[in-house]
Scaffold this motif. Sequence first.
Motif, PDB file in Angstrom:
ATOM      1  N   ARG A  82       0.909  -1.192  -0.150  1.00  0.00           N
ATOM      2  CA  ARG A  82      -0.006  -0.053  -0.071  1.00  0.00           C
ATOM      3  C   ARG A  82       0.789   1.259   0.067  1.00  0.00           C
ATOM      4  N   ASP A  83       2.065   1.131   0.746  1.00  0.00           N
ATOM      5  CA  ASP A  83       2.949   2.442   0.794  1.00  0.00           C
ATOM      6  C   ASP A  83       3.636   2.641  -0.683  1.00  0.00           C
ATOM      7  N   GLU A  84       3.980   1.709  -1.027  1.00  0.00           N
ATOM      8  CA  GLU A  84       4.748   1.715  -2.390  1.00  0.00           C
ATOM      9  C   GLU A  84       3.700   1.991  -3.495  1.00  0.00           C
ATOM     10  N   LEU A  85       2.596   1.831  -3.666  1.00  0.00           N
ATOM     11  CA  LEU A  85       1.794   1.991  -4.737  1.00  0.00           C
ATOM     12  C   LEU A  85       1.677   3.338  -5.240  1.00  0.00           C
ATOM     13  N   PRO A  86       1.558   4.317  -4.634  1.00  0.00           N
ATOM     14  CA  PRO A  86       1.744   5.781  -5.029  1.00  0.00           C
ATOM     15  C   PRO A  86       2.979   6.088  -5.928  1.00  0.00           C
ATOM     16  N   LEU A  87       3.760   5.450  -5.259  1.00  0.00           N
ATOM     17  CA  LEU A  87       5.079   5.689  -6.208  1.00  0.00           C
ATOM     18  C   LEU A  87       5.252   5.096  -7.413  1.00  0.00           C
ATOM     19  N   LEU A  88       4.619   3.681  -7.437  1.00  0.00           N
ATOM     20  CA  LEU A  88       4.346   3.141  -8.573  1.00  0.00           C
ATOM     21  C   LEU A  88       3.363   3.714  -9.717  1.00  0.00           C
ATOM     22  N   ALA A  89       2.490   4.572  -9.179  1.00  0.00           N
ATOM     23  CA  ALA A  89       1.603   5.224 -10.084  1.00  0.00           C
ATOM     24  C   ALA A  89       2.231   6.440 -10.397  1.00  0.00           C
ATOM     25  N   GLU A  90       3.033   7.032  -9.818  1.00  0.00           N
ATOM     26  CA  GLU A  90       3.926   8.203 -10.439  1.00  0.00           C
ATOM     27  C   GLU A  90       4.843   7.734 -11.270  1.00  0.00           C
ATOM     28  N   GLY A  92       4.737   5.349 -13.288  1.00  0.00           N
ATOM     29  CA  GLY A  92       4.144   5.018 -14.405  1.00  0.00           C
ATOM     30  C   GLY A  92       3.717   6.390 -15.395  1.00  0.00           C
ATOM     31  N   ARG A  93       3.394   7.172 -14.813  1.00  0.00           N
ATOM     32  CA  ARG A  93       2.843   8.510 -15.517  1.00  0.00           C
ATOM     33  C   ARG A  93       4.170   9.140 -15.970  1.00  0.00           C
ATOM     34  N   GLN A  94       5.207   9.024 -15.146  1.00  0.00           N
ATOM     35  CA  GLN A  94       6.513   9.542 -15.772  1.00  0.00           C
ATOM     36  C   GLN A  94       7.207   8.818 -16.765  1.00  0.00           C
ATOM     37  N   TRP A  95       7.090   7.531 -16.666  1.00  0.00           N
ATOM     38  CA  TRP A  95       7.978   6.618 -17.575  1.00  0.00           C
ATOM     39  C   TRP A  95       7.169   6.239 -19.001  1.00  0.00           C
ATOM     40  N   SER A  96       5.901   6.207 -18.878  1.00  0.00           N
ATOM     41  CA  SER A  96       5.026   5.608 -19.879  1.00  0.00           C
ATOM     42  C   SER A  96       4.981   6.313 -21.028  1.00  0.00           C
ATOM     43  N   PRO A  97       5.325   7.646 -21.179  1.00  0.00           N
ATOM     44  CA  PRO A  97       5.631   8.212 -22.509  1.00  0.00           C
ATOM     45  C   PRO A  97       6.973   7.956 -23.185  1.00  0.00           C
ATOM     46  N   ARG A  98       7.770   7.417 -22.254  1.00  0.00           N
ATOM     47  CA  ARG A  98       9.096   7.024 -22.802  1.00  0.00           C
ATOM     48  C   ARG A  98       8.789   5.317 -23.139  1.00  0.00           C
ATOM     49  N   GLY A  99       7.851   4.541 -23.011  1.00  0.00           N
ATOM     50  CA  GLY A  99       7.527   3.299 -23.516  1.00  0.00           C
ATOM     51  C   GLY A  99       7.513   2.258 -22.130  1.00  0.00           C
ATOM     52  N   LEU A 100       7.503   2.940 -21.033  1.00  0.00           N
ATOM     53  CA  LEU A 100       7.198   1.796 -20.006  1.00  0.00           C
ATOM     54  C   LEU A 100       5.857   1.388 -19.888  1.00  0.00           C
ATOM     55  N   ARG A 101       5.421   0.181 -19.744  1.00  0.00           N
ATOM     56  CA  ARG A 101       4.179  -0.585 -19.538  1.00  0.00           C
ATOM     57  C   ARG A 101       4.341  -1.142 -18.020  1.00  0.00           C
ATOM     58  N   MET A 102       3.148  -1.202 -17.382  1.00  0.00           N
ATOM     59  CA  MET A 102       3.279  -1.639 -16.044  1.00  0.00           C
ATOM     60  C   MET A 102       2.011  -2.500 -16.026  1.00  0.00           C
ATOM     61  N   VAL A 103       2.341  -3.657 -14.970  1.00  0.00           N
ATOM     62  CA  VAL A 103       1.353  -4.593 -14.603  1.00  0.00           C
ATOM     63  C   VAL A 103       1.434  -4.950 -13.177  1.00  0.00           C
ATOM     64  N   GLY A 104       0.385  -4.974 -12.375  1.00  0.00           N
ATOM     65  CA  GLY A 104       0.208  -5.434 -11.011  1.00  0.00           C
ATOM     66  C   GLY A 104      -0.300  -6.704 -10.919  1.00  0.00           C
ATOM     67  N   LEU A 105       0.398  -7.602 -10.261  1.00  0.00           N
ATOM     68  CA  LEU A 105      -0.021  -8.922 -10.265  1.00  0.00           C
ATOM     69  C   LEU A 105      -0.543  -8.825  -8.922  1.00  0.00           C
ATOM     70  N   ASN A 106      -1.854  -9.038  -8.597  1.00  0.00           N
ATOM     71  CA  ASN A 106      -2.606  -8.817  -7.369  1.00  0.00           C
ATOM     72  C   ASN A 106      -2.854 -10.294  -6.728  1.00  0.00           C
ATOM     73  N   ARG A 122      -4.196   6.762  -6.476  1.00  0.00           N
ATOM     74  CA  ARG A 122      -4.277   7.441  -7.761  1.00  0.00           C
ATOM     75  C   ARG A 122      -3.344   6.455  -8.775  1.00  0.00           C
ATOM     76  N   ALA A 123      -3.788   5.232  -8.723  1.00  0.00           N
ATOM     77  CA  ALA A 123      -3.198   4.209  -9.579  1.00  0.00           C
ATOM     78  C   ALA A 123      -3.850   3.469 -10.359  1.00  0.00           C
ATOM     79  N   GLU A 124      -5.267   4.119 -10.831  1.00  0.00           N
ATOM     80  CA  GLU A 124      -6.146   3.422 -11.433  1.00  0.00           C
ATOM     81  C   GLU A 124      -5.583   3.204 -13.133  1.00  0.00           C
ATOM     82  N   GLN A 125      -4.346   3.480 -13.487  1.00  0.00           N
ATOM     83  CA  GLN A 125      -4.050   3.435 -14.729  1.00  0.00           C
ATOM     84  C   GLN A 125      -3.300   2.083 -14.863  1.00  0.00           C
ATOM     85  N   ILE A 126      -3.036   1.742 -13.748  1.00  0.00           N
ATOM     86  CA  ILE A 126      -1.899   0.426 -13.488  1.00  0.00           C
ATOM     87  C   ILE A 126      -2.944  -0.927 -14.038  1.00  0.00           C
ATOM     88  N   VAL A 127      -2.617  -1.603 -14.960  1.00  0.00           N
ATOM     89  CA  VAL A 127      -3.299  -2.949 -15.454  1.00  0.00           C
ATOM     90  C   VAL A 127      -3.248  -3.787 -14.231  1.00  0.00           C
TER      91      VAL A 127
END
Length: 181
Positions: A82-90, A92-106, A122-127
């Motif tokens: 839970r603590d690291e999820l906001p950093l991962l979401a940020e 994703g927003r920062q690096w996705s324009p350069r080609g990063l794709r993210m997936v969360g295995l829940n 604020r991590a709704e964009q993570i698949v």
Amino acid sequence: MNLRPPWWRRPRPAAAVVLAVLLGAVLAAVRLSGPIDAGPRPAPAAPALAGATLDGGRFDLAALRGQVVLVNVFASWCGPCRDELPLLAETGRQWSPRGLRMVGLNLRDGPDAVRPLLEQSRAEQIVVLPDPDGTRAVGWGVRGVPETFLVDRDGRIVAHRPGVVTRQWLDDHLSTLLAAP
């Protein structure tokens, strides 16, 4: 007449045992140290990862060959996740324009627990790929949550972080992987 050989010719069983033990230890040390010129090992291929996503879509890691993919294994019941999820979401927003794709295995969660967590972070964009019984995580060698893997454009795991990721770890690895080709 003395039939015994001189002392330097007499067999010494204790010396032979000591010599054999030393020789065995040296050979074992050489064997354990591995080949001298082995060089770096090639990165292992990422295991298969495919299935229905939390939002009803489909995800297939193999279809993302040619792109860099961050795979984060998390659970809503895991405080560090839970603590690291906001950093991962940020990230994703920062690096996705350069080609990063993210997936969360829940891992071992239900949609009713995951959706609010994604909204709060604020991590709704993570698949998100659900893994209700943990079999996908086991296939990746996951031993606990959170764990993060970086898969390069060739489908190989080039970085793995058990535990919480840091901004520095992410930036160091992503800047290398997403450098202009």
